[in-house]
Write a protein that holds these residues in place. Structure first.
Motif, PDB file in Angstrom:
ATOM      1  N   ALA A  45      30.193 -89.340  16.649  1.00 22.62           N
ATOM      2  CA  ALA A  45      30.248 -89.097  15.226  1.00 22.62           C
ATOM      3  C   ALA A  45      30.838 -87.687  14.946  1.00 22.62           C
ATOM      4  O   ALA A  45      31.700 -87.543  13.946  1.00 22.62           O
ATOM      5  CB  ALA A  45      29.414 -89.801  14.359  1.00 22.62           C
ATOM      6  N   ASP A  46      29.993 -86.918  15.498  1.00 23.89           N
ATOM      7  CA  ASP A  46      30.297 -85.450  15.264  1.00 23.89           C
ATOM      8  C   ASP A  46      31.594 -84.935  15.756  1.00 23.89           C
ATOM      9  O   ASP A  46      32.417 -83.932  15.607  1.00 23.89           O
ATOM     10  CB  ASP A  46      29.261 -84.515  15.992  1.00 23.89           C
ATOM     11  CG  ASP A  46      29.238 -83.037  15.591  1.00 23.89           C
ATOM     12  OD1 ASP A  46      29.366 -82.722  14.419  1.00 23.89           O
ATOM     13  OD2 ASP A  46      29.291 -82.269  16.291  1.00 23.89           O
ATOM     14  N   LEU A  47      32.257 -85.632  16.770  1.00 22.32           N
ATOM     15  CA  LEU A  47      33.555 -85.242  17.360  1.00 22.32           C
ATOM     16  C   LEU A  47      34.916 -85.999  16.503  1.00 22.32           C
ATOM     17  O   LEU A  47      35.853 -85.908  16.562  1.00 22.32           O
ATOM     18  CB  LEU A  47      33.798 -85.798  18.682  1.00 22.32           C
ATOM     19  CG  LEU A  47      32.857 -85.361  19.718  1.00 22.32           C
ATOM     20  CD1 LEU A  47      33.048 -86.169  21.109  1.00 22.32           C
ATOM     21  CD2 LEU A  47      32.686 -83.887  19.693  1.00 22.32           C
ATOM     22  N   MET A  48      34.432 -86.789  15.506  1.00 19.60           N
ATOM     23  CA  MET A  48      35.356 -87.523  14.711  1.00 19.60           C
ATOM     24  C   MET A  48      35.622 -86.924  13.288  1.00 19.60           C
ATOM     25  O   MET A  48      34.899 -86.436  12.846  1.00 19.60           O
ATOM     26  CB  MET A  48      34.970 -89.085  14.472  1.00 19.60           C
ATOM     27  CG  MET A  48      34.853 -89.796  15.737  1.00 19.60           C
ATOM     28  SD  MET A  48      34.423 -91.468  15.199  1.00 19.60           S
ATOM     29  CE  MET A  48      34.543 -92.289  16.946  1.00 19.60           C
ATOM     30  N   TYR A  49      36.867 -86.992  12.960  1.00 20.43           N
ATOM     31  CA  TYR A  49      36.943 -86.758  11.420  1.00 20.43           C
ATOM     32  C   TYR A  49      36.932 -88.245  10.484  1.00 20.43           C
ATOM     33  O   TYR A  49      37.736 -88.996  10.788  1.00 20.43           O
ATOM     34  CB  TYR A  49      38.227 -86.079  11.304  1.00 20.43           C
ATOM     35  CG  TYR A  49      38.398 -84.720  11.975  1.00 20.43           C
ATOM     36  CD1 TYR A  49      38.216 -83.563  11.314  1.00 20.43           C
ATOM     37  CD2 TYR A  49      38.824 -84.709  13.394  1.00 20.43           C
ATOM     38  CE1 TYR A  49      38.133 -82.353  11.814  1.00 20.43           C
ATOM     39  CE2 TYR A  49      38.714 -83.330  14.095  1.00 20.43           C
ATOM     40  CZ  TYR A  49      38.461 -82.325  13.212  1.00 20.43           C
ATOM     41  OH  TYR A  49      38.368 -81.026  13.773  1.00 20.43           O
ATOM     42  N   LEU A  50      36.178 -88.250   9.607  1.00 18.26           N
ATOM     43  CA  LEU A  50      35.909 -89.577   9.081  1.00 18.26           C
ATOM     44  C   LEU A  50      36.320 -89.439   7.725  1.00 18.26           C
ATOM     45  O   LEU A  50      36.031 -90.216   6.878  1.00 18.26           O
ATOM     46  CB  LEU A  50      34.430 -89.648   8.957  1.00 18.26           C
ATOM     47  CG  LEU A  50      33.725 -89.825  10.445  1.00 18.26           C
ATOM     48  CD1 LEU A  50      32.165 -89.986  10.209  1.00 18.26           C
ATOM     49  CD2 LEU A  50      34.245 -90.848  11.496  1.00 18.26           C
TER      50      LEU A  50
END
Length: 273
Positions: free
Chosen positions: A214-219
């Protein structure tokens, strides 16, 4: 690590007698990597990988069929965006004269090419690597590598969009459209209409890989890729990943951190108008 996780999923799927993908190179990437991503060796660890590998098999099958359909339509240049450890240039049956451009960062290719050299990998299509960051001016690098914007092309955006900021995603589709002529095709994996809960659902996979996915994703919310392509004049067809899985004899649920029940698989063709 995310590319290795996908390769591990393909390796597991390739071991199945009813596998939806046959990737003879995937396990070599996993074995060669430091740090290692372990393939299942016991019931508990295998359970953590079950949904991940099943979803990767389903997704790979969708994009493989897309490539086959594009080739059957006479398209001989293919661009894999954020290619990672993809081996379609080597493992699919391409018509003579086909060129597969792989766009990704230089460090990925350094590792990938070294492993493939050790495998003595053959070539089905002419594979051209394009070291470039998709957040920057990658079209210039692609054109310099020989891509012909006057010919129809096929574009793959698999396992990519969540890792781009919203503006970079918008720029990506703008650039693909600018480089495409009528008859070009694009396949896209889209997480779905809402990214709420992504962090929680990705936790099991994060624990397996040792990376906070999740920390690698742009949400942040952004325009639906299918809607964007329609605005540009592309004809769009879409299917829920769970429905495509069922049609291929598999079942997906929300276990394993893959968000499969919300994922949409998109195919688009650029018309003449």
């Amino acid at each position: 690590m995310t590319a290795l996780g996908v390769a591990a999923g393909r390796a597991i799927e390739s071991r199945r007698s009813d596998g939806l993908v046959d990737d003879p190179y995937a396990e070599a990437f996993v074995v060669a990597a430091t740090p290692r991503v372990r393939l299942p060796s016991g019931p508990n660890f295998e359970a953590a990988w079950t949904m991940q590998s099943t979803y990767i098999g389903v997704r790979s099958r969708f994009f493989d069929l897309f490539c086959a359909a594009a080739a059957a339509a006479g398209i001989t240049q293919v661009v894999i965006l954020a290619a990672g450890l993809d081996t379609r240039a080597l493992r699919l049956d391409w018509p003579a004269g086909s060129v597969v451009y792989e766009v990704d960062q230089a460090g990925v290719f350094e590792f990938k090419n070294g492993v493939l050299a050790g495998c003595r990998a053959g070539r089905s299509a002419h594979r051209v690597v394009v070291p470039a960051d998709l957040r920057e001016d990658w079209p210039t690098a692609l054109l310099a590598a020989g891509f012909d914007p006057a010919r129809p092309s096929a574009w793959l955006a698999e396992g990519l969009l969540p890792y781009l900021p919203a503006q970079a995603e918008a720029d990506l589709f703008d650039r693909v459209h600018q480089l495409s002529v009528p008859g070009s095709r694009m396949a896209v994996e889209h997480l779905g209409p809402s990214r709420a809960g992504t962090a929680e659902r990705s936790q099991p996979l994060s624990e397996v890989l040792g990376v906070d996915i999740a920390d690698l994703m742009y949400l942040d919310e952004r325009e639906d890729p299918g809607d964007r392509l329609r605005r540009y004049g592309w004809d769009v067809a879409r299917v829920q990943a769970s429905e495509f899985a069922q049609a291929n004899g598999r079942f997906l649920n929300d276990d394993g951190g893959g968000l499969p029940t919300r994922t949409v698989l998109i195919e688009a063709t650029l018309g003449s108008s």
